[in-house]
Design an enzyme around this catalytic site. Structure first.
Site, mmCIF file in Angstrom:
data_model
loop_
_atom_site.group_PDB
_atom_site.id
_atom_site.type_symbol
_atom_site.label_atom_id
_atom_site.label_comp_id
_atom_site.label_asym_id
_atom_site.label_seq_id
_atom_site.Cartn_x
_atom_site.Cartn_y
_atom_site.Cartn_z
ATOM 1 C CG ASN A 10 32.055 1.877 12.368
ATOM 2 O OD1 ASN A 10 31.629 2.724 13.133
ATOM 3 N ND2 ASN A 10 31.520 0.668 12.292
ATOM 4 C CE LYS A 17 34.416 -2.638 14.935
ATOM 5 N NZ LYS A 17 33.193 -3.471 14.773
ATOM 6 N NE ARG A 89 27.578 1.977 11.913
ATOM 7 C CZ ARG A 89 27.472 1.497 13.137
ATOM 8 N NH1 ARG A 89 28.526 1.474 13.925
ATOM 9 N NH2 ARG A 89 26.324 1.041 13.586
ATOM 10 C CG HIS A 178 21.663 -3.386 12.363
ATOM 11 N ND1 HIS A 178 20.916 -4.036 13.326
ATOM 12 C CD2 HIS A 178 22.883 -3.213 12.902
ATOM 13 C CE1 HIS A 178 21.662 -4.257 14.393
ATOM 14 N NE2 HIS A 178 22.866 -3.762 14.161
ATOM 15 C CG LEU A 207 20.067 -12.501 14.166
ATOM 16 C CD1 LEU A 207 19.735 -13.977 14.294
ATOM 17 C CD2 LEU A 207 19.012 -11.631 14.846
ATOM 18 N N GLY A 210 24.247 -6.293 18.839
ATOM 19 C CA GLY A 210 23.006 -5.577 18.584
ATOM 20 C C GLY A 210 22.257 -6.326 17.502
ATOM 21 N NE ARG A 239 22.598 -2.201 22.245
ATOM 22 C CZ ARG A 239 22.688 -2.168 20.929
ATOM 23 N NH1 ARG A 239 21.598 -2.165 20.180
ATOM 24 N NH2 ARG A 239 23.872 -2.146 20.347
ATOM 25 C CG ASP A 281 30.726 -14.591 22.460
ATOM 26 O OD1 ASP A 281 30.218 -15.565 21.869
ATOM 27 O OD2 ASP A 281 31.724 -13.985 22.007
ATOM 28 C CB CYS A 282 25.593 -16.212 20.724
ATOM 29 S SG CYS A 282 24.255 -17.379 20.430
ATOM 30 C CB ILE A 330 24.190 -14.338 16.459
ATOM 31 C CG1 ILE A 330 24.961 -13.890 17.694
ATOM 32 C CG2 ILE A 330 23.218 -15.459 16.807
ATOM 33 C CD1 ILE A 330 24.095 -13.298 18.793
ATOM 34 N N GLY A 331 23.816 -14.548 13.348
ATOM 35 C CA GLY A 331 23.051 -15.039 12.203
ATOM 36 C C GLY A 331 23.882 -15.846 11.226
ATOM 37 C CD GLU A 384 27.035 -3.198 8.962
ATOM 38 O OE1 GLU A 384 26.292 -2.326 9.437
ATOM 39 O OE2 GLU A 384 27.695 -3.993 9.657
#
Length: 398
Positions: A10, A17, A89, A178, A207, A210, A239, A281-282, A330-331, A384
């Site tokens: 990636n 990565k 990717r 995604h 989540l 991005g 964003r 960062d959440c 996040i999700g 992924e």
């Protein structure tokens, strides 16, 4: 006979990565990242057998970093000799690619023709492809596109209400991103629901820094929140997501700045970072919100509210809901965000189980709604890299 391995790459604008994966089992035998490229702080981090090794590669570009990765692979036992394919990717495939493709010169040229649609990502993806093809010339190389999954969207979902000629002549349309994550998570959600993928109505929320949401019916994307670029839809880390398009001109005039500077503001200084003023960062924002930081609290409220609205809107193309699925950093880990979103979507028949929700972090997969909930919500960690490996493995000579 020992299974052939797949090297997954990636290549981003300032990082590469990588992972060596057993495509059948999903086992990662080696993984790492070359990061902070083009700077004096560039470094290569490799994880193998539970150990992490860090090597400084100051001022490395993509080629130097890729050479360092290849050297590390050759130094790690017999892994190099077991690699049977390389999977790449690729962010943007435009309308040309509806599935993963074996890479040849023509495929590279078509990817390059999409550079204007993803100027930060596609050139870096191509650089990684060219360097890896030179390093592993005897192996098949496969391009796996973020956009391919969404090519099943109907025209009413992807055409913008602009002069139609802009779509025909300039490719202005919704593409979505995604896709590799959505494809993996949809198959895992079907297994969790114990029903075939071709009989599942899912809304999947990926989540991370991005973020995007997609309506997936019977394994096919019907609509998605990201558009021509990854800066449409819900709130992101830095964003803005969907805003009034006239804001661009307004800011340019009021602040006396160029359109490039406006874009920099909307892509890099907005979202959770812009609202909170402290971080993208959440986790950091949640910690601050718990300490009564008002803008951190507002950032989380806006994030959950706009996410819930997007999910509700995607019920229109879907028609029914078998499961709402959370994935991405996040999700998969924000108990707070999931709880708030489900609370606002109670009219869809979602009833949260607080204990299940609290337990679904750090890779835990499963339902977070109560047994009596009319609709189901799931947490499914995405993978992924495994999807890329499995796509690439199809081209290994038998």
């Amino acid at each position: 006979m020992t299974e052939s391995l797949v090297l997954v790459l990636n290549c981003g604008s300032s990082s590469i990565k990588f992972a060596i994966i057993e495509p059948a089992s999903g086992g990662e035998l080696l993984q790492g990242i070359a990061e902070r490229l083009f700077s004096s702080e560039a470094q290569l981090i490799v994880k193998h057998n539970g150990e992490k090794q860090l090597t400084a590669i100051p001022d490395a570009d993509h080629k130097a970093a890729m050479n360092a990765i290849v050297e590390q692979i050759h130094q790690t036992g017999d892994l190099a000799g077991r690699i049977g394919a390389v999977g790449h990717r690729v962010v943007h495939g435009g309308e040309r690619f509806r599935s993963s493709m074996l890479i040849d010169d023509e495929v590279v040229n078509v990817i390059a023709s999409c550079n204007h649609l993803a100027p930060l990502h596609n050139p870096a993806n191509i650089s990684g492809i060219e360097i890896a093809r030179a390093a592993f010339p005897e192996l098949p190389h496969t391009a796996v596109f973020d956009t391919a999954f969404h090519q099943s969207m109907p025209e009413k979902a992807f055409v913008y209400p602009l002069p139609y000629e802009l779509y025909i002549h300039h490719g202005v349309r919704r593409y979505g991103f995604h896709g590799t994550s959505f494809r993996y998570v949809a198959s895992q959600a079907a297994a969790e629901l114990n029903r075939p993928l071709d009989d599942c109505a899912l809304i999947i929320a990926h989540l991370g820094n991005g973020a995007s949401v997609s309506a997936v019916l019977n394994g096919q994307s019907l609509d998605t929140s990201m558009g021509m670029t990854p800066n449409e839809g819900v709130v992101h880390g830095t964003r803005c997501g969907s805003i009034d398009p006239s804001i661009h001109e307004y800011l340019a005039h009021r602040l006396d700045i160029s359109i490039e500077q406006v874009n920099d503001l909307l892509w890099k200084q907005s979202g959770l970072l812009g609202i909170s003023g402290i971080s993208n960062d959440c986790r950091t924002i949640e910690d601050a919100a718990d300490k009564d930081h008002k803008r951190a609290q507002l950032a989380l409220e806006i994030y959950a509210y706009r996410l819930a609205k997007e999910i509700a809107a995607l019920m229109v193309p879907l028609g029914r809901l078998d499961a709402l699925v959370f994935t991405g950093g996040i999700g998969e880990n924000s108990v707070r965000i999931r709880a708030e979103v489900i609370r606002q979507l109670g009219f869809l028949g979602l009833t949260l189980d607080e204990q299940r929700n609290a337990a679904a972090i750090r890779g835990v997969q499963g339902p977070i709604t109560a047994d009596g909930s009319r609709a189901c919500a799931l947490v499914i960690p995405t993978n992924e890299e495994l999807m890329i490996a499995q796509d690439a493995a199809q081209f290994i000579a038998q």
